[in-house]
Scaffold this active site. Structure first.
Site, mmCIF file in Angstrom:
data_model
loop_
_atom_site.group_PDB
_atom_site.id
_atom_site.type_symbol
_atom_site.label_atom_id
_atom_site.label_comp_id
_atom_site.label_asym_id
_atom_site.label_seq_id
_atom_site.Cartn_x
_atom_site.Cartn_y
_atom_site.Cartn_z
ATOM 1 N N HIS A 19 1.137 -1.136 0.186
ATOM 2 C CA HIS A 19 -0.049 0.333 -0.300
ATOM 3 C C HIS A 19 0.905 1.090 -0.277
ATOM 4 O O HIS A 19 1.430 1.112 -0.525
ATOM 5 C CB HIS A 19 -0.979 0.065 1.530
ATOM 6 C CG HIS A 19 -2.383 0.684 1.113
ATOM 7 N ND1 HIS A 19 -2.587 1.642 0.063
ATOM 8 C CD2 HIS A 19 -3.059 1.145 2.586
ATOM 9 C CE1 HIS A 19 -3.624 2.401 0.707
ATOM 10 N NE2 HIS A 19 -4.020 1.603 1.559
ATOM 11 N N HIS A 68 -1.590 -1.888 -9.691
ATOM 12 C CA HIS A 68 -2.728 -1.012 -9.160
ATOM 13 C C HIS A 68 -4.046 -2.130 -9.763
ATOM 14 O O HIS A 68 -4.524 -2.800 -10.460
ATOM 15 C CB HIS A 68 -3.092 -0.105 -9.440
ATOM 16 C CG HIS A 68 -3.654 0.957 -8.083
ATOM 17 N ND1 HIS A 68 -5.176 1.018 -7.937
ATOM 18 C CD2 HIS A 68 -3.259 1.431 -7.508
ATOM 19 C CE1 HIS A 68 -5.367 1.453 -6.919
ATOM 20 N NE2 HIS A 68 -4.273 1.819 -6.813
ATOM 21 N N ASP A 128 3.070 5.613 -6.542
ATOM 22 C CA ASP A 128 4.376 5.367 -6.087
ATOM 23 C C ASP A 128 5.479 4.976 -6.440
ATOM 24 O O ASP A 128 6.932 5.482 -5.835
ATOM 25 C CB ASP A 128 4.294 4.399 -4.885
ATOM 26 C CG ASP A 128 3.359 4.855 -3.424
ATOM 27 O OD1 ASP A 128 3.487 5.327 -2.879
ATOM 28 O OD2 ASP A 128 2.174 3.569 -3.470
#
Ligand code: CMC
Length: 453
Positions: free
Chosen positions: A285, A326, A382
């Site tokens: 995450h 994702h 990220d």
């Protein structure tokens, strides 16, 4: 949920004209036929319960480990179309908000559902700014951590401790009381985050300043030394504010699910944010931004990229390309696009991060490679954010903390929506029990010791 959501909107319109769809189910065990209404492209799991083999049967359930195809709530906060790469907060495209708003404006939008007027914004900024100080005793809680404590561990524990300072926060059904905690949490997260960082480098804590904007204040609490004047570059302040906007909410992800789940027991918001932040900490995450940097450092040079990609592919899921993939986005992550562009702007001020070239090469190869193409794996939020944080002088251990600061407004918006939703109750999933049936107790001296451990 993307295209499904679009279909749902169309179906909502059809339903309102009185032409709602239905699903016909034939239970081959009994030969009985059932009609289950379809609303917003969804059937209600509870409508399956009527499907029974006999009066003693509990009724049919759906089984969905990891919630791959289960909506746990309706929501009016964030819309994602994963196939088209669309992300909107309260109907506004993320690109438009990133271009035109401050983070606090967006936080207001998430919490109240509308962009603020001038007057509302001034009041909101005032309310947040005047709650940025933390209790001196909370500072002592932070002092108790070891010098090398992970900033995210410190943040999680300190937010948990905060609930003991505001016992009135348990009044979760009192709107005004909730608003007070929302101000406090959004205001104090940067202070706690900055103090966690200062503790890890042995620097004195720098108190917040009411003269500064949200992001400028955060950078100042991070980097100002008592001996020197400090004025962060406005381009970097703006970059941080945009990063905060991009991370503010993302509908029902793991952390938000934890926030709603804990909050559904009417727990105070500090404890619920603690749980949400703990979920965010995980490397799959929000913890991925720290892992991306470690991965780029481990690769070390562009020439090592093909070997690394080969290792990931041969690892068959054991080793992952961090910052890729994702659950929802299967084409591109719109946040990653904005961040990649912004990275170049930041590097114009800070100088180019040499790891950027490795990241670009990794992305180039992965986007052509059948393994990644087939699985629809693209850079996520990220992948590039860590490079910007590093360029801002933030150590990698604090990256996830930078995710948690803005996500707090999203968590609180979702928490409030959950509390006001008459359909919500304490979250309590079912299970399919596959363990032993009832058996006779065996005294210790007669046990065979055949368990796996
Ligand atoms: N590198 C290599 N292979 C991958 C990756 C990756 N990053 N992500 C997924 N796969 C493979 C996986 O092994 C599986 O292959 P197979 O079908 O052969 O078994 C397939 O792709 C599907 O993966 P999954 O684990 O079923 O997908 P998921 O939707 O459960 O996981 C994810 C989504 C984000 C956890 C995952 O893509 C991942 O672990 N990515 C790396 C960690 C990361 O960057 N996380 C940040 C997510 S964005 C920000 C946030 O949510 O906080």
């Amino acid at each position: 949920m993307g295209t499904v959501e679009a279909t749902r909107n169309e179906q909502a319109a059809t339903a309102s004209e009185g032409k709602a769809d239905a699903l016909t189910i034939t239970d081959r065990r009994t030969g009985r036929v059932y009609e289950v209404p379809i609303t917003h492209g969804t059937i209600r799991a509870m409508d399956l319960r009527q499907i029974k083999t006999g009066p003693d049967d509990f009724g049919l359930m759906s089984y969905d480990p990891a919630f791959l195809n289960t909506a746990s709530t309706t929501s009016r906060i964030t819309y994602i179309d994963g196939d088209k790469g669309i992300l909107r907060y309260r109907g506004y495209p993320i690109e438009v908000l990133a271009e035109n708003c401050t983070y606090l404006e967006v936080a207001y939008l998430l919490i109240y559902g509308e962009l603020p007027t001038n007057k509302q914004y001034e009041q909101w900024v005032h309310d947040i700014t005047y709650h940025t100080m933390i209790h001196e005793s909370l500072k002592k809680v932070m002092d108790a951590f070891n010098y090398d404590a992970h900033p995210m561990g410190m943040l999680i524990s300190t937010v948990a401790a905060m609930s003991t300072f505001y016992p009135e926060a348990h009044q979760v059904h009192d709107r005004k009381m909730r608003e007070k905690q929302i101000h406090r949490l959004i205001a104090k997260m940067p202070t706690v985050a900055a103090f966690a960082y200062r503790h890890s480098v042995g620097m004195p804590y720098m108190y917040p300043s009411n003269a500064l904007s949200y992001s400028e204040n955060f950078l100042t609490m991070l980097f100002r030394t008592p001996a020197e004047k400090y004025k962060p570059n406005p381009a970097l302040v703006r970059a941080l504010d945009v990063l905060f906007i991009l991370h503010a909410d993302h509908e029902q992800n793991c952390g938000t699910h934890a926030m709603r789940g804990i909050g559904s027991a009417h727990t105070d918001p500090y404890s619920a944010v603690t749980g949400a932040a703990a979920a965010l900490y995980g490397p799959l995450h929000g913890g991925a931004n720290e892992e991306v940097l470690k991965m780029l450092q481990e690769i070390g040079s562009i020439s090592n990229v093909p070997a690394f990609i080969k290792e990931v592919k041969e690892g068959k899921g054991e080793k992952r390309l961090m910052g890729f993939g994702h659950r929802v986005y299967k084409n591109f992550d719109p946040r990653a696009k904005i961040i990649k562009r912004m990275a170049e702007e930041v590097f114009e001020v800070t100088g180019r991060n040499p790891l950027l070239d490795i990241a670009l090469e990794l992305e180039r190869i992965a986007l052509q490679d059948e393994y990644f193409v087939k699985r629809k794996l693209y850079p996520n939020v990220d992948f590039y954010s860590g490079l910007i944080y590093e360029a801002l002088g933030i150590p990698s251990g604090a990256f996830t903390v930078l995710f948690a600061i803005p996500r707090t407004s999203g968590w609180l918006a979702q928490w409030q929506e959950m509390l006001e939703d008459p359909e919500q109750k304490i979250a309590r999933p079912r299970q399919i029990y596959l363990g032993q049936g009832e058996r006779a107790f065996v005294p210790m001296e007669k046990r065979s010791g055949s368990s796996a451990r």
